[in-house]
Design an enzyme around this catalytic site. Structure first.
Site, PDB file in Angstrom:
ATOM      1  N   MET A   1     -32.058  13.347  10.153  1.00 29.42           N
ATOM      2  CA  MET A   1     -33.405  13.831  10.463  1.00 29.42           C
ATOM      3  C   MET A   1     -33.493  14.166  11.955  1.00 29.42           C
ATOM      4  SD  MET A   1     -35.932  11.879   7.879  1.00 29.42           S
ATOM      5  CE  MET A   1     -36.057  10.325   8.741  1.00 29.42           C
ATOM      6  N   GLY A   2     -32.340  14.279  12.616  1.00 36.29           N
ATOM      7  CA  GLY A   2     -32.333  14.633  14.038  1.00 36.29           C
ATOM      8  C   GLY A   2     -32.566  13.427  14.930  1.00 36.29           C
ATOM      9  N   ALA A   3     -32.932  13.682  16.209  1.00 42.54           N
ATOM     10  CA  ALA A   3     -33.009  12.623  17.216  1.00 42.54           C
ATOM     11  C   ALA A   3     -31.698  11.833  17.192  1.00 42.54           C
ATOM     12  CB  ALA A   3     -34.227  11.716  16.986  1.00 42.54           C
ATOM     13  N   LEU A   4     -30.619  12.579  17.319  1.00 37.16           N
ATOM     14  CA  LEU A   4     -29.286  12.007  17.090  1.00 37.16           C
ATOM     15  C   LEU A   4     -28.923  10.946  18.125  1.00 37.16           C
ATOM     16  CD1 LEU A   4     -27.239  15.197  16.079  1.00 37.16           C
ATOM     17  CD2 LEU A   4     -28.625  13.670  14.665  1.00 37.16           C
ATOM     18  N   HIS A   5     -28.299   9.872  17.641  1.00 39.55           N
ATOM     19  CA  HIS A   5     -27.828   8.794  18.519  1.00 39.55           C
ATOM     20  C   HIS A   5     -26.392   8.464  18.132  1.00 39.55           C
ATOM     21  CE1 HIS A   5     -28.527   6.396  14.969  1.00 39.55           C
ATOM     22  NE2 HIS A   5     -29.817   6.644  14.999  1.00 39.55           N
TER      23      HIS A   5
ATOM     24  N   HIS B   1     -25.436   8.367  14.377  1.00 42.68           N
ATOM     25  CA  HIS B   1     -25.162   9.683  13.775  1.00 42.68           C
ATOM     26  C   HIS B   1     -23.809  10.206  14.260  1.00 42.68           C
ATOM     27  CE1 HIS B   1     -29.737   9.709  14.057  1.00 42.68           C
ATOM     28  NE2 HIS B   1     -29.540   9.875  12.772  1.00 42.68           N
TER      29      HIS B   1
ATOM     30  N   GLY C   1     -24.723   6.406   6.443  1.00 43.32           N
ATOM     31  CA  GLY C   1     -24.584   5.139   7.148  1.00 43.32           C
ATOM     32  C   GLY C   1     -24.944   3.944   6.276  1.00 43.32           C
ATOM     33  N   GLU C   2     -24.213   2.850   6.484  1.00 45.74           N
ATOM     34  CA  GLU C   2     -24.559   1.589   5.814  1.00 45.74           C
ATOM     35  C   GLU C   2     -25.855   1.009   6.379  1.00 45.74           C
ATOM     36  OE1 GLU C   2     -21.253  -1.097   6.036  1.00 45.74           O
ATOM     37  OE2 GLU C   2     -20.073   0.065   4.590  1.00 45.74           O
TER      38      GLU C   2
ATOM     39  N   SER D   1     -33.368   6.102  15.159  1.00 49.10           N
ATOM     40  CA  SER D   1     -34.226   7.058  15.873  1.00 49.10           C
ATOM     41  C   SER D   1     -35.592   6.434  16.144  1.00 49.10           C
ATOM     42  CB  SER D   1     -34.392   8.333  15.053  1.00 49.10           C
ATOM     43  OG  SER D   1     -33.122   8.868  14.745  1.00 49.10           O
TER      44      SER D   1
HETATM   45  P1  AMP Z   1     -31.517   9.451   9.713  1.00 51.78           P
HETATM   46  O1  AMP Z   1     -31.465  10.556  10.730  1.00 51.78           O
HETATM   47  O2  AMP Z   1     -32.169   8.210  10.206  1.00 51.78           O
HETATM   48  O3  AMP Z   1     -32.034   9.924   8.382  1.00 51.78           O
HETATM   49  O4  AMP Z   1     -30.012   9.029   9.459  1.00 51.78           O
HETATM   50  C1  AMP Z   1     -29.044   9.963   9.102  1.00 51.78           C
HETATM   51  C2  AMP Z   1     -27.780   9.254   8.699  1.00 51.78           C
HETATM   52  O5  AMP Z   1     -27.306   8.468   9.796  1.00 51.78           O
HETATM   53  C3  AMP Z   1     -27.982   8.291   7.524  1.00 51.78           C
HETATM   54  O6  AMP Z   1     -26.831   8.348   6.685  1.00 51.78           O
HETATM   55  C4  AMP Z   1     -28.090   6.957   8.219  1.00 51.78           C
HETATM   56  O7  AMP Z   1     -27.715   5.862   7.403  1.00 51.78           O
HETATM   57  C5  AMP Z   1     -27.112   7.140   9.363  1.00 51.78           C
HETATM   58  N1  AMP Z   1     -27.406   6.199  10.449  1.00 51.78           N
HETATM   59  C6  AMP Z   1     -28.596   6.009  11.075  1.00 51.78           C
HETATM   60  N2  AMP Z   1     -28.491   5.019  11.986  1.00 51.78           N
HETATM   61  C7  AMP Z   1     -27.220   4.555  11.916  1.00 51.78           C
HETATM   62  C8  AMP Z   1     -26.489   3.525  12.589  1.00 51.78           C
HETATM   63  N3  AMP Z   1     -27.050   2.754  13.524  1.00 51.78           N
HETATM   64  N4  AMP Z   1     -25.190   3.334  12.260  1.00 51.78           N
HETATM   65  C9  AMP Z   1     -24.595   4.103  11.305  1.00 51.78           C
HETATM   66  N5  AMP Z   1     -25.229   5.091  10.636  1.00 51.78           N
HETATM   67  C10 AMP Z   1     -26.516   5.311  10.932  1.00 51.78           C
END
Ligand code: AMP
Length: 279
Positions: free
Chosen positions: A30-34, A37, A148-149, A187
């Site tokens: 969903m962006g706001a990459l860290h 991601h 991600g787990e 994020s």
């Molecule tokens: P999101 O942008 O929050 O929808 O996350 C996108 C993907 O990144 C999903 O598969 C999440 O499980 C993964 N993700 C988010 N935060 C983490 C993290 N701290 N460690 C590993 N994977 C993550």
């Protein structure tokens, strides 16, 4: 390093995919990459030359009182992160590119696994999530997709959807990336004030202390104790389960999961652990 292309429409996406060679690996965000991601992208890059990242804040998976409007949107920084990680293409569609006919009439039903834990607290969330994941798997022609787990139940539901509906895509899970002090990257962490961030550390601390135990009752007692000591953390659930999110076994691999609100921010986290009754 070749440049990362940015495409917004499904027609533009189709043209770049027509030129793609080899396996198509997809990381949905969903962006706001860290760094979390970025770890998914790195895992994908280890194996595949062509890595595609999707950035879409999916309205279908947010409840009416959730943070859809204020969810961080940082496309420029996200593009820089993707370029640094060697991503081939970023697909950042608008709402109408994903849902051209408006809200879909036919959506995913997550089944019993979608009713517990997050599903109990966020009605409709998993249906919206699975619906967009299925659409993005099709639109991106993914051979393999990385999740991600951190969102453990989401990962389990996606695996189940792919198996039950014969989607023919490989799903790879990636362990949670944490800050040095234990906080799972999210994020949503940027919503936290410094005091709230300190309080939020109770989640990962509780999971760590719990996972240091082996007897199921001791696991839950240790984790509950830590959470109870932090008045600014309002626990939604703390749950010890099997790795399939069913009942925890007396012995063997298990999962400890927590969800809590700190201020108005809802946070989730989980860890793997090994149980041994009476140990
Ligand atoms: P999101 O942008 O929050 O929808 O996350 C996108 C993907 O990144 C999903 O598969 C999440 O499980 C993964 N993700 C988010 N935060 C983490 C993290 N701290 N460690 C590993 N994977 C993550």
């Amino acid at each position: 390093m070749t440049a990362t292309s940015l495409v917004h429409t499904r027609a533009e996406l189709a043209s770049v995919l027509d030129l793609a060679q080899g396996e198509i690996a997809v990381v949905m965000t969903m962006g706001a990459l860290h760094e979390g991601h970025r770890q998914l992208i790195r895992e994908a890059r280890k194996r595949s030359e062509f890595v595609l990242v999707t950035i879409f804040v999916n309205p279908l998976q947010f409840g009416p009182s959730e943070d859809f409007e204020k969810y961080p949107r940082t496309l420029e920084a996200d593009m820089a992160a993707c370029a640094a990680e060697g991503v081939s293409v970023v697909f950042a569609p608008g709402r109408d590119d994903v849902y051209p006919g408006g809200a879909p009439a036919i959506t995913m039903h997550p089944g019993p696994l979608g009713e517990i834990l997050e599903g109990a607290s966020r009605p409709g969330h998993f249906s919206g999530m699975l619906t967009v994941v299925e659409k993005l798997l099709m639109l991106t022609r993914a051979d393999v997709a990385y999740f991600g787990e951190k969102d453990f139940q989401q990962l389990a539901l996606i695996r189940r959807m792919v198996a039950d509906l014969e989607l023919g895509v490989e799903i790879v899970g990636v362990p949670t990336v944490r800050e040095p002090d234990g906080l799972a990257l999210s994020s949503r962490n940027r919503y936290l004030s410094p005091d709230q961030r300190r309080a939020a550390l109770a989640l990962s601390r509780a999971l760590r202390e719990g996972a240091a135990q082996t007897d199921p009752e001791a696991v839950l007692a240790a984790a509950h104790k830590i959470l109870a000591e932090e008045p600014d953390v309002r626990v939604d659930y703390l749950s010890l389960t099997g790795t399939d999110l069913g009942p925890a076994p007396d012995e063997g691999e298990a999962r400890l999961l927590v969800a809590a609100k700190v201020g108005t921010t809802r946070l989730i986290d989980n860890v793997p652990l090994r149980l041994q009754k009476g140990a």
